[in-house]
Motif scaffolding. Sequence first.
Motif, mmCIF file in Angstrom:
data_model
loop_
_atom_site.group_PDB
_atom_site.id
_atom_site.type_symbol
_atom_site.label_atom_id
_atom_site.label_comp_id
_atom_site.label_asym_id
_atom_site.label_seq_id
_atom_site.Cartn_x
_atom_site.Cartn_y
_atom_site.Cartn_z
ATOM 1 N N LEU A 9 0.801 -1.225 0.000
ATOM 2 C CA LEU A 9 0.000 0.000 0.000
ATOM 3 C C LEU A 9 0.835 1.277 0.000
ATOM 4 N N GLU A 15 4.973 0.940 -8.629
ATOM 5 C CA GLU A 15 4.932 -0.402 -9.207
ATOM 6 C C GLU A 15 5.002 -0.290 -10.735
ATOM 7 N N ILE A 216 -10.291 -6.777 -17.785
ATOM 8 C CA ILE A 216 -9.961 -7.948 -16.975
ATOM 9 C C ILE A 216 -11.215 -8.811 -16.992
HETATM 10 C C1 BLA Z 1 -6.278 0.616 -11.496
HETATM 11 N N1 BLA Z 1 -8.172 1.517 -10.131
HETATM 12 C C2 BLA Z 1 -7.615 1.098 -11.318
HETATM 13 C C3 BLA Z 1 -8.578 1.220 -12.362
HETATM 14 C C4 BLA Z 1 -9.721 1.714 -11.787
HETATM 15 C C5 BLA Z 1 -9.477 1.865 -10.398
HETATM 16 C C6 BLA Z 1 -10.985 2.035 -12.551
HETATM 17 C C7 BLA Z 1 -8.355 0.916 -13.835
HETATM 18 C C8 BLA Z 1 -8.286 -0.547 -14.085
HETATM 19 C C9 BLA Z 1 -9.618 -1.185 -14.389
HETATM 20 O O1 BLA Z 1 -10.150 -0.959 -15.470
HETATM 21 O O2 BLA Z 1 -10.145 -1.944 -13.533
HETATM 22 C C10 BLA Z 1 -10.312 2.379 -9.369
HETATM 23 N N2 BLA Z 1 -12.519 1.530 -9.945
HETATM 24 C C11 BLA Z 1 -11.703 2.397 -9.320
HETATM 25 C C12 BLA Z 1 -12.492 3.321 -8.593
HETATM 26 C C13 BLA Z 1 -13.776 3.013 -8.818
HETATM 27 C C14 BLA Z 1 -13.783 1.885 -9.682
HETATM 28 C C15 BLA Z 1 -12.014 4.427 -7.757
HETATM 29 O O3 BLA Z 1 -14.792 1.323 -10.127
HETATM 30 C C16 BLA Z 1 -14.924 3.709 -8.233
HETATM 31 C C17 BLA Z 1 -16.151 3.330 -8.340
HETATM 32 N N3 BLA Z 1 -5.641 0.826 -6.011
HETATM 33 C C18 BLA Z 1 -5.965 1.177 -4.726
HETATM 34 C C19 BLA Z 1 -4.762 1.356 -4.004
HETATM 35 C C20 BLA Z 1 -3.734 1.097 -4.872
HETATM 36 C C21 BLA Z 1 -4.301 0.775 -6.158
HETATM 37 C C22 BLA Z 1 -4.726 1.769 -2.555
HETATM 38 O O4 BLA Z 1 -7.087 1.331 -4.296
HETATM 39 C C23 BLA Z 1 -2.293 1.131 -4.622
HETATM 40 C C24 BLA Z 1 -1.810 1.279 -3.394
HETATM 41 C C25 BLA Z 1 -3.576 0.471 -7.331
HETATM 42 N N4 BLA Z 1 -5.272 0.648 -9.178
HETATM 43 C C26 BLA Z 1 -4.049 0.391 -8.672
HETATM 44 C C27 BLA Z 1 -3.183 0.047 -9.760
HETATM 45 C C28 BLA Z 1 -3.934 0.092 -10.926
HETATM 46 C C29 BLA Z 1 -5.257 0.473 -10.544
HETATM 47 C C30 BLA Z 1 -1.716 -0.291 -9.634
HETATM 48 C C31 BLA Z 1 -3.458 -0.199 -12.328
HETATM 49 C C32 BLA Z 1 -3.924 -1.535 -12.775
HETATM 50 C C33 BLA Z 1 -3.304 -1.852 -14.116
HETATM 51 O O5 BLA Z 1 -3.721 -1.265 -15.138
HETATM 52 O O6 BLA Z 1 -2.395 -2.682 -14.118
#
Ligand code: BLA
Length: 511
Positions: A9, A15, A216
Motif C-alpha cells: 500500500l 509499481e 480484466i
Molecule cells: C487501477 N483503479 C484502477 C482502475 C480503476 C481503479 C478504474 C483501472 C483498471 C480497471 O479498469 O479496472 C479504481 N474503480 C476504481 C475506482 C472506482 C472503480 C475508484 O470502479 C470507483 C467506483 N488501487 C488502490 C490502491 C492502490 C491501487 C490503494 O485502491 C495502490 C496502493 C492500485 N489501481 C491500482 C493500480 C492500478 C489500478 C496499480 C493499475 C492496474 C493496471 O492497469 O495494471
Amino acid sequence: DPTQFEVDLTNCDREPIHLLGAVQPFGFLVAVSRSSWVVTRVSRNAAEWLGREGEDLLGLPIDHVFLGQAVHTIRNHLQGAVMGETVARAFGVTMTEAGLVCDVAVHLSGDEVVVECERSVPEPAANAAAMVRGMVARLQRTDDLRNFYRIAAREMQALTGFDRVMIYRFDHDGSGEVIAESARSGIGSFLGLHYPATDIPRQARILYEKNWLRIIPDISAEPSPVEPARDHNDRPLDLSMSILRSVSPIHIEYLQNMGVDASMSVSILREGRLWGLFACHHYAPHHVTFERRTAAELFGQMFSLLVENRERQTEAEYEERSNTLHNKLVAVMAAEATRFESIVDHLDEIADLLVCDGIGLWVEGRATLRGLTPNEDDFAGLAAHLRDRGVNEVCAEHEIGAKYEPARRFSDRAAGMLVVPLSRQPGDYLVFFRKEVTRSVNWAGNPEKPVSVGPLGARLTPRKSFEMWKETVSGQSMPWSPVEERIAEGLRVSLLEVILQLSNLTEAERR
Ligand code: BLA
C-alpha cells in the motif's frame, strides 16, 4: 530490478505495471524480432492454443508458427502501427493449419513486434464504426450535461453488457468522482462517490493516456508468464500497449474487495490529458469481444471530443454571463458616482459573478460579510495575513489553511478563497469564499458491502477508500478554475477604475 518489485500500500505509485511480464489467459502473446521476424518470446499459455510447447517456438521464424497468409496480414497491419502509439488490429484471421481463428493485435515494443491473439467471435453488428455511429447520434441529442453523461454511460453499458458502467471524472488532485452511472437494478449505486488519487495511481493514469482501454474478463484467472522474462540484452518486455497485459495484484485485490469479478475501463481525455474513465464492473466473469472493445474505445474517443466541446462551451457561457453582469454593474456604479460604499451596496451582485458560498469586503479596517464566511475577527486576521504576504494580484486558493494555519478554525464555513486586491498598495481586499467540499458529500447508503477482504485489508474497499478521500480533502474547497481567475481579474481592473474615479470625486469634493 523492476520485475522483482514487491508492491504494497505504500509504494503502489512506483509499481512498474507495464513490466509485470505476464498476460491474462484470454489470449496468448508471441513476440518476434523486428529485424528478423524470429520468435523472441511467447506467453506460456501459447502451448494450449497452438498445441506446441513455447520452448519449441522460440527461435523459429514466425511463418513456422502461423500460416503464411496470417503472417502477411500481420506484416501489413504493422506498417500502420507507429512505435509506442498505435496498436493495429485484424479480426477473424485464420492463424494455423488446425483452423484456429483469432482476432489479432500487433504493435511495436522496443525492437520487438508483439502479436497478441484471442479467439475470434463473429459480431453480427457489422463493425466498430457502425456500432459507434448510432451511439454518438443518440448522445448528441441530449440537452443538459447530466443527461449527456448518463446517456453515455447507458450507451457504453448497452454496447459492452457490463452490470455497471460509471463515468469517473478526475479532479485537479487526481482524486475522482462517479458523475454518471448506468447499472443493472439491485446492485446499489456508486453515483456521487469520491475516491482518493491513490486508487488509480499516477503511473496507471499516465499509461491510460496512451492506452485507451483495458479489460480484466476474469479477475481470478491465473496470469500466464511471458518467457523468457529477459531478452539477450537482459531487457524485460514493455507491455504498456499490450491488450492482454496482466494487471497489478493490488488492483485485483481492490476488485475482489468490491465483489467484482470482471472489470474494464476506457480512457476519457481532454487535450491529451486523462479527464476520466468509463469504469465498468461485472459480478461474474465477463468477456467482451475485441471488435466490441474496439467500438468501446472508439466511442471513448468520440465522447472525449464531445466532452471537450461541451466543457469549452460551458466555460464560454460562464464567462459571458459573468461579463454581462460585470458590465452592468460597472455601468451602474459609475452612474451612481457615490462614495466607496457603493461597492458594499453591490456586494450581492458582485458575489453573483462567480460560483461561491460567501463574500467578504475589507476596506480601511472595516469588514462587510455575506453568506458563508469567516466571522469578523477571523476575517480581519485573514486580511492582515494577505497584507503581510503582500498580495496585490488576484490569488486563488482552494485550501486557505495550507498557507495560513489559523484558517483551519473556519474551514468548515470557508475553506477556499479567491482574493481580489482593491488598491495598488496591499491592504484592502474583496474575497470570494467557498465552503469545504466534504460538507456537501456523504457516503450514499451502502453500495456493494465488501463480500470479502483480502490480505491488504479493508483499505482496498470502496468505503475505506471513500473515507480516505474525505481525509485527504478535508479543509479544501472546490478549486477555482482559470475562467474564474480571469473573471476576478476583470473585476479587479473595473473596481480599481471605479475606486480611482471615486477618489478623484472625493478629492474634487474636498476642494
Ligand atoms: C487501477 N483503479 C484502477 C482502475 C480503476 C481503479 C478504474 C483501472 C483498471 C480497471 O479498469 O479496472 C479504481 N474503480 C476504481 C475506482 C472506482 C472503480 C475508484 O470502479 C470507483 C467506483 N488501487 C488502490 C490502491 C492502490 C491501487 C490503494 O485502491 C495502490 C496502493 C492500485 N489501481 C491500482 C493500480 C492500478 C489500478 C496499480 C493499475 C492496474 C493496471 O492497469 O495494471
